[in-house]
Scaffold this active site. Structure first.
Site, short mmCIF file in Angstrom:
data_model
loop_
_atom_site.label_atom_id
_atom_site.label_comp_id
_atom_site.label_asym_id
_atom_site.label_seq_id
_atom_site.Cartn_x
_atom_site.Cartn_y
_atom_site.Cartn_z
N LYS A 79 0.84 -1.20 0.00
CA LYS A 79 0.00 0.00 0.00
C LYS A 79 0.88 1.25 0.00
O LYS A 79 1.94 1.26 0.62
CB LYS A 79 -0.87 -0.05 1.26
CG LYS A 79 -1.80 1.11 1.41
CD LYS A 79 -3.14 0.70 1.97
CE LYS A 79 -4.12 1.87 1.93
NZ LYS A 79 -4.32 2.41 0.57
N ASN B 292 -13.37 4.16 -5.43
CA ASN B 292 -12.83 4.33 -4.09
C ASN B 292 -12.19 5.68 -3.90
O ASN B 292 -11.62 6.25 -4.84
CB ASN B 292 -11.83 3.21 -3.75
CG ASN B 292 -10.40 3.60 -4.07
OD1 ASN B 292 -9.75 4.31 -3.30
ND2 ASN B 292 -9.92 3.19 -5.23
N CYS C 299 -2.41 8.81 -7.89
CA CYS C 299 -3.60 8.61 -7.06
C CYS C 299 -4.55 9.77 -7.29
O CYS C 299 -4.19 10.92 -7.07
CB CYS C 299 -3.23 8.53 -5.58
SG CYS C 299 -4.69 8.32 -4.55
N ASN D 159 -3.39 3.44 -13.21
CA ASN D 159 -4.07 3.64 -11.94
C ASN D 159 -5.55 3.87 -12.25
O ASN D 159 -5.98 3.73 -13.40
CB ASN D 159 -3.46 4.85 -11.22
CG ASN D 159 -3.69 4.80 -9.72
OD1 ASN D 159 -4.76 4.42 -9.26
ND2 ASN D 159 -2.69 5.19 -8.95
N GLY E 51 -11.43 -2.12 -11.48
CA GLY E 51 -12.16 -3.37 -11.72
C GLY E 51 -12.33 -3.65 -13.20
O GLY E 51 -11.83 -2.90 -14.06
N GLY F 108 -8.34 -4.19 -13.98
CA GLY F 108 -9.44 -5.12 -14.20
C GLY F 108 -9.04 -6.56 -14.43
O GLY F 108 -9.82 -7.34 -14.98
N THR G 44 -8.28 -4.72 -7.72
CA THR G 44 -9.64 -4.86 -7.20
C THR G 44 -10.13 -6.30 -7.21
O THR G 44 -10.91 -6.70 -6.35
CB THR G 44 -10.57 -3.96 -8.03
OG1 THR G 44 -10.00 -2.64 -8.00
CG2 THR G 44 -11.96 -3.90 -7.49
#
Lengths: 304, 263
Positions: A46, A70, A131, A192, A217, A244, A266
């Protein structure tokens, strides 16, 4: 016939090309309760920042069609605890450890990477220039000159390979990719999340307290495949595909489009053991196709 | 060996309880042994547009048959899809997950509070306590819903021999009003050392948390939240703690001490 799944990223050998994506596997502790992390080609931890962060208030995740949105907001333990607790925990696994690094400004990236330089278990760093849930990363992600300068600065303090993780939320991802390569990145990871939004029609408010979030995803896979393919045709350094990937067929698509390795993100939330299943599926596919090495697939998409 | 299993199970029985409520029995579930009340399973549904797994508290289990039971009410896309499945359909089940309730001391009077579809972990707790020989007279089971049809499996609860106090908002059964109203009446009329356990809608839990705090009754609450991963890696199902910071409901919870979480 045994097939060779190993790949090399910037001089680092991975036993197989399946990694976990940053922000979707914590620091490995929870997944280690389910299986031996040594089965992973690599684990990308992370994002860490200099100081611990709590992240955005809830709700900060929501389900969307074939994916999720998210806005966790880089919740993490901070670099000190990361090194003493999390990196120490990862010592016992025979897998490549890639430490994802984020910062509010370039100096923060440099300071964190300088600390990680003394930690041999941090095999590589992955720079989170992308991000969408914090401001600073995106500035670097969107500017070729800033991205190049950032990679160059970080290369000065971190002696091992540096991976730049790129954002799809830009005008031309190949331009940023070239700049990161010029700055000395050993590999590029993309993509990302895409900036997205979801609205509750009863309250008429966004479903996330941050209003917007990052879409991930299966919904983003076609976008990621195209960008991986574009970047593969632009740079000489390895490309790591993300976006994905939930099964081995998805992984094969990414290899054909030019990825040397892939990260499962994900998909881990739904199937925490997806990387292991992908490795098994990949072996069978290669064997069925009478191929000896997974590297034989890289970039072999046949265009019309 | 891992305490959690990921694997395929089959729906072996589905019972329609009316008003959108269902009981589903699932097998085999190899970890159907020493399940703690409050623990849950995370079920993957066969539709990519219902992308996340869905969390369900374990209502009952049989170590011999290797079965577990869940109860759910059709609420959104996931539960609607689940309700449409039949006996013989396969489900990908991950669990048992989360931490269960800590059992009370023998001398305590136990107040169990279940609100609507929050009943499964409370029922399982009551069942396990009676099986362990806990005095049924000191198990006070409060069960609230909007109307009597919301009080599913009431007969099974009564069969445990515990004292049941139903409450309905429309007055169709038992106390008329919110469950906390029924609770105050009964506690006021009794003496002793109490311990409280509750599961239900967040509004109910907030009221129970406040009430227990005021009355100085210790105990635990089982929380619910949409959970993308169920194992603590996504950081999605969080709640703020009174001492500061957040807690992951799937991992550190879903059971918390009264007063621990800001509801």
């Amino acid at each position: 016939m045994s097939v060779d799944l190993s790949v090399e990223i910037a001089g680092v050998r991975l036993s197989n090309p399946i990694l976990t994506a940053s922000g979707t596997c914590g620091y490995g502790e929870e997944l280690a309760e389910l299986y031996d992390l040594s089965h992973l080609g690599g684990i990308v931890t992370k994002s860490i920042t200099i100081s611990p962060r709590e992240g955005h208030p809830p709700p900060r995740t929501t389900e969307t069609s074939a994916g999720m949105l998210n806005a966790i907001g880089l919740a993490n333990v901070g670099v000190d605890r990361f090194i003493t607790e999390k990196l120490a925990f990862l010592e016992k696994f025979r897998t490549v450890v890639v430490v994802n690094v984020a910062g509010a400004k370039l100096q923060e990236y440099v300071d964190i990477c300088a600390r990680l330089a003394d930690c041999p278990r941090a095999d590589m760093v992955e720079l989170n220039f992308s991000c969408p849930n914090v401001e600073a990363g995106m500035e670097i992600a969107k500017s070729a000159s800033l991205a190049e300068a950032a990679v160059r600065e970080i290369k000065r303090v971190f002696p091992r390979p540096v991976i730049a993780k790129l954002s799809p939320n830009v005008t031309d991802i190949t331009e940023i990719a070239r700049a990161c390569e010029a700055g000395g990145a050993g590999a590029l990871a993309l993509i990302n999340t895409l900036v997205g939004m979801a609205v509750d029609i009863e309250s008429r408010r966004p479903r996330l307290t941050n209003n917007t979030g990052g879409l991930s995803g299966p919904a983003i896979k076609p976008v990621a495949l195209n960008m991986v393919h574009q970047v593969y045709n632009t740079v000489k350094i390895p490309v790591i595909g993300i976006g994905g990937i939930v099964n081995w067929q998805d992984a094969v698509e990414f290899f054909l489009c030019g990825a040397t390795a892939v990260q499962v993100g994900t998909g881990l939330f739904v199937e925490p053991d997806a990387p292991l299943k992908i490795v098994r599926g990949l072996k069978k596919y290669l064997s069925d196709k009478k191929l000896n090495r997974v590297t034989e697939l890289i970039g072999k998409v046949r265009k019309y | 060996m891992s305490k959690i299993v990921i694997g395929y199970s089959e729906i072996i029985k589905k019972t329609d309880l009316g008003r959108g409520n269902f009981i589903m029995e699932i097998a085999p579930f190899s970890k159907a042994r020493n399940i703690k009340p409050g623990q849950f399973v995370h079920i993957r549904l066969p539709d990519t547009n219902v992308f996340f797994r869905r969390a369900f508290s374990i209502y009952d289990y049989s170590p011999e048959q290797k079965t577990i039971k869940i109860i759910f009410k059709v609420f959104g896309r996931g539960t609607k899809l689940l309700a449409g499945l039949h006996r013989g359909d396969r489900l990908d089940v991950l669990g048992p997950l989360g931490n269960g309730f800590r059992l009370p001391g023998r001398r305590e009077t136990v107040i169990l509070v279940a609100g609507g579809i929050g009943m499964p972990p409370i029922y399982l707790l009551a069942k396990i306590l009676t099986e362990k020989g806990f005095d049924q007279k000191r198990l006070l089971y409060f069960y609230g819903g909007a109307t009597r049809d919301d009080l599913v499996e009431l007969k099974k609860i009564r069969q445990l021999g515990v004292r049941v106090y139903p409450a309905t908002e429309d007055g169709s059964l038992g106390f008329r009003g919110l469950i906390t109203g029924a609770l105050v009446d009964v506690i006021d009329s009794r003496q002793g050392k109490f311990r409280m356990y509750a599961c239900g809608p967040e509004g109910m839990l907030r009221a129970v948390d406040e009430l227990a705090g005021k009355m100085g009754i210790p105990g635990q609450l089982s929380l619910e939240a949409p959970m993308p991963c169920g194992i603590g890696i996504c950081l999605g199902c969080i709640k703020p703690l009174r001492v500061g910071g957040y807690t992951r409901i799937c991992r550190e919870g879903p059971v918390y001490e009264i007063g621990e979480v800001i509801l």
